[in-house]
Each structure stands twice: as structure tokens, then as C-alpha cells.
Design a protein around this motif. Structure first.
Motif, PDB file in Angstrom:
ATOM      1  N   THR A  46       7.574  -2.066  -4.006  1.00 15.89           N
ATOM      2  CA  THR A  46       6.699  -1.002  -4.490  1.00 15.89           C
ATOM      3  C   THR A  46       6.348  -0.043  -3.360  1.00 15.89           C
ATOM      4  O   THR A  46       6.418  -0.393  -2.179  1.00 15.89           O
ATOM      5  N   ILE A  47       5.924   1.141  -3.754  1.00 20.58           N
ATOM      6  CA  ILE A  47       5.475   2.138  -2.789  1.00 20.58           C
ATOM      7  C   ILE A  47       4.153   1.682  -2.162  1.00 20.58           C
ATOM      8  O   ILE A  47       3.867   1.990  -1.010  1.00 20.58           O
ATOM      9  N   GLN A  48       3.375   0.915  -2.912  1.00 19.00           N
ATOM     10  CA  GLN A  48       2.129   0.380  -2.370  1.00 19.00           C
ATOM     11  C   GLN A  48       2.407  -0.508  -1.157  1.00 19.00           C
ATOM     12  O   GLN A  48       1.651  -0.478  -0.175  1.00 19.00           O
ATOM     13  N   GLU A  49       3.497  -1.272  -1.205  1.00 14.99           N
ATOM     14  CA  GLU A  49       3.878  -2.108  -0.059  1.00 14.99           C
ATOM     15  C   GLU A  49       4.215  -1.240   1.152  1.00 14.99           C
ATOM     16  O   GLU A  49       3.839  -1.582   2.274  1.00 14.99           O
ATOM     17  N   VAL A  50       4.920  -0.161   0.928  1.00 11.41           N
ATOM     18  CA  VAL A  50       5.285   0.746   2.024  1.00 11.41           C
ATOM     19  C   VAL A  50       4.022   1.345   2.629  1.00 11.41           C
ATOM     20  O   VAL A  50       3.855   1.356   3.852  1.00 11.41           O
ATOM     21  N   ALA A  51       3.144   1.845   1.778  1.00 12.68           N
ATOM     22  CA  ALA A  51       1.904   2.466   2.260  1.00 12.68           C
ATOM     23  C   ALA A  51       1.088   1.467   3.077  1.00 12.68           C
ATOM     24  O   ALA A  51       0.597   1.800   4.168  1.00 12.68           O
ATOM     25  N   ALA A  52       0.956   0.251   2.579  1.00 15.02           N
ATOM     26  CA  ALA A  52       0.180  -0.769   3.291  1.00 15.02           C
ATOM     27  C   ALA A  52       0.818  -1.097   4.644  1.00 15.02           C
ATOM     28  O   ALA A  52       0.126  -1.201   5.662  1.00 15.02           O
ATOM     29  N   ALA A  53       2.135  -1.246   4.666  1.00 14.29           N
ATOM     30  CA  ALA A  53       2.831  -1.574   5.913  1.00 14.29           C
ATOM     31  C   ALA A  53       2.710  -0.453   6.944  1.00 14.29           C
ATOM     32  O   ALA A  53       2.711  -0.711   8.147  1.00 14.29           O
ATOM     33  N   HIS A  82       0.135   1.675   7.040  1.00 10.83           N
ATOM     34  CA  HIS A  82      -1.289   1.951   7.236  1.00 10.83           C
ATOM     35  C   HIS A  82      -1.692   3.338   6.759  1.00 10.83           C
ATOM     36  O   HIS A  82      -2.420   4.069   7.440  1.00 10.83           O
ATOM     37  N   VAL A  83      -1.192   3.724   5.582  1.00 13.16           N
ATOM     38  CA  VAL A  83      -1.588   4.977   4.940  1.00 13.16           C
ATOM     39  C   VAL A  83      -1.858   4.684   3.467  1.00 13.16           C
ATOM     40  O   VAL A  83      -1.435   3.658   2.942  1.00 13.16           O
ATOM     41  N   SER A  84      -2.531   5.595   2.811  1.00 13.00           N
ATOM     42  CA  SER A  84      -2.752   5.440   1.373  1.00 13.00           C
ATOM     43  C   SER A  84      -1.498   5.884   0.624  1.00 13.00           C
ATOM     44  O   SER A  84      -0.665   6.620   1.154  1.00 13.00           O
ATOM     45  N   VAL A  85      -1.381   5.440  -0.615  1.00 12.99           N
ATOM     46  CA  VAL A  85      -0.254   5.857  -1.447  1.00 12.99           C
ATOM     47  C   VAL A  85      -0.276   7.379  -1.625  1.00 12.99           C
ATOM     48  O   VAL A  85       0.765   8.040  -1.564  1.00 12.99           O
ATOM     49  N   GLY A  86      -1.466   7.936  -1.804  1.00 10.14           N
ATOM     50  CA  GLY A  86      -1.596   9.386  -1.951  1.00 10.14           C
ATOM     51  C   GLY A  86      -1.116  10.125  -0.711  1.00 10.14           C
ATOM     52  O   GLY A  86      -0.412  11.132  -0.811  1.00 10.14           O
ATOM     53  N   HIS A  87      -1.495   9.631   0.459  1.00 10.30           N
ATOM     54  CA  HIS A  87      -1.068  10.264   1.714  1.00 10.30           C
ATOM     55  C   HIS A  87       0.449  10.168   1.859  1.00 10.30           C
ATOM     56  O   HIS A  87       1.105  11.148   2.248  1.00 10.30           O
ATOM     57  N   LEU A  88       1.006   9.001   1.548  1.00 10.95           N
ATOM     58  CA  LEU A  88       2.448   8.813   1.624  1.00 10.95           C
ATOM     59  C   LEU A  88       3.170   9.799   0.706  1.00 10.95           C
ATOM     60  O   LEU A  88       4.115  10.472   1.113  1.00 10.95           O
ATOM     61  N   THR A  89       2.690   9.916  -0.517  1.00 11.82           N
ATOM     62  CA  THR A  89       3.306  10.814  -1.493  1.00 11.82           C
ATOM     63  C   THR A  89       3.203  12.271  -1.044  1.00 11.82           C
ATOM     64  O   THR A  89       4.187  13.019  -1.099  1.00 11.82           O
ATOM     65  N   ARG A  90       2.021  12.670  -0.578  1.00 10.85           N
ATOM     66  CA  ARG A  90       1.850  14.051  -0.116  1.00 10.85           C
ATOM     67  C   ARG A  90       2.752  14.353   1.074  1.00 10.85           C
ATOM     68  O   ARG A  90       3.331  15.435   1.170  1.00 10.85           O
ATOM     69  N   SER A  91       2.893  13.395   1.997  1.00 14.62           N
ATOM     70  CA  SER A  91       3.761  13.602   3.166  1.00 14.62           C
ATOM     71  C   SER A  91       5.216  13.786   2.752  1.00 14.62           C
ATOM     72  O   SER A  91       5.902  14.669   3.262  1.00 14.62           O
TER      73      SER A  91
END
Length: 154
Positions: free
Chosen positions: A58-65, A67-76
Motif C-alpha cells: 500500500t501507499i500507506q506503507e511507503v509513506a510510513a517508511a 516518514h511522510v503523510s500519504v497526502g504529502h507523498l501524493t502531492r509530491s
């Protein structure tokens, strides 16, 4: 200030203009480290996804690994032209799947198992990414498709 008739008016206007230019130059400097940090964070997330695309579910796993939020990851991802992180991860997995099918060492159902997907779900995602079913891909490359859609070798 420069429009007044005082003897110092031009000097004051020139200094104000210089101050304005210095402030503008300083504003760019304060944004540069933020831009640099944003790119570094994105590179870290891309590296994590590239190295662990088969493990990550999941993308949540990526974000957690990372150290960013899912929203921040998506916006980036969107900001720097990578589309959505989910689509990026899906493409990475399906490129790997295509390489496995092309090698001829695995059947479609084995590739689906390797990716942790149901064979029918794998077939749908593979076709969405590559425009062709995994069985047809295997057939076109002279391999046995096996698995979800069957398939025969040549």
C-alpha cells in the motif's frame, strides 16, 4: 520618493530599489532549501518504491517508511510530474511482472502469486498497464501463459 524635488530623493529611491532587490533575492534563497528538501524526500520515496516494489502493498506503507503523510507523498508525486504514487507503484510491479513473463520461467499464476495478487486481479491490472493480458503477452513472446487466462506455448 523619486518624484519629489528634494536633493536626496534620487539617492533614497535608489536605496529603496536596492533594498527591494535584496529582499527579492533573499526570498528565493529561503525557498530553495524547501524545494531541495521536497526533491530529496521525493527521491527517498521513489528509491524505497523502486527497491521494495514487490514487498510494498500500500501507499500507506511507503509513506510510513519515508516518514511522510500519504497526502504529502501524493502531492509530491503530482508536483514533480510522477502522477499518483499508487500508479507509479503499480507500473513498477507490472514492469517486473512483464520481465518475469518474458523470461519464460514462470506461468501467469506464478507471477500473480509472486506479486501477492489473485490471478484475475493480476490479469486486469496487467492489461490496464500494458494494454494486453498477461497470457497474450506470454504467447506473443513464445512462452506458455498458464494461470488466469490459460494460454498455450508454441
Amino acid at each position: 520618493e523619486g518624484a519629489t524635488d528634494r536633493p536626496q530623493a534620487q539617492a533614497i529611491a535608489a536605496l529603496q530599489l536596492r533594498i527591494l532587490f535584496l529582499k527579492m533575492a533573499g526570498a528565493g534563497d529561503s525557498e530553495a532549501p524547501a524545494e531541495l528538501r521536497a526533491r530529496q524526500t521525493l527521491r527517498r520515496c521513489l528509491g524505497h518504491m523502486d527497491e521494495r516494489s514487490l514487498e510494498v502493498r500500500t501507499i500507506q506503507e511507503v509513506a510510513a517508511a519515508c516518514h511522510v503523510s500519504v497526502g504529502h507523498l501524493t502531492r509530491s508525486f503530482m508536483r514533480f510530474g510522477y502522477g499518483s504514487p499508487y500508479r507509479y507503484l503499480t507500473r513498477k510491479k507490472m514492469l517486473h511482472a512483464a520481465a518475469l513473463l518474458d523470461s519464460g520461467t514462470m506461468l501467469v499464476r506464478e507471477v500473480a502469486d509472486r506479486l501477492g495478487l489473485d490471478p484475475f486481479q493480476f490479469s486486469r491490472v496487467f492489461k490496464r498497464v500494458h494494454g494486453i493480458s498477461p497470457s497474450e503477452f506470454a504467447r506473443r513472446h513464445g512462452r506458455s501463459g498458464g494461470g488466469a487466462g490459460g494460454g498455450r506455448g508454441r
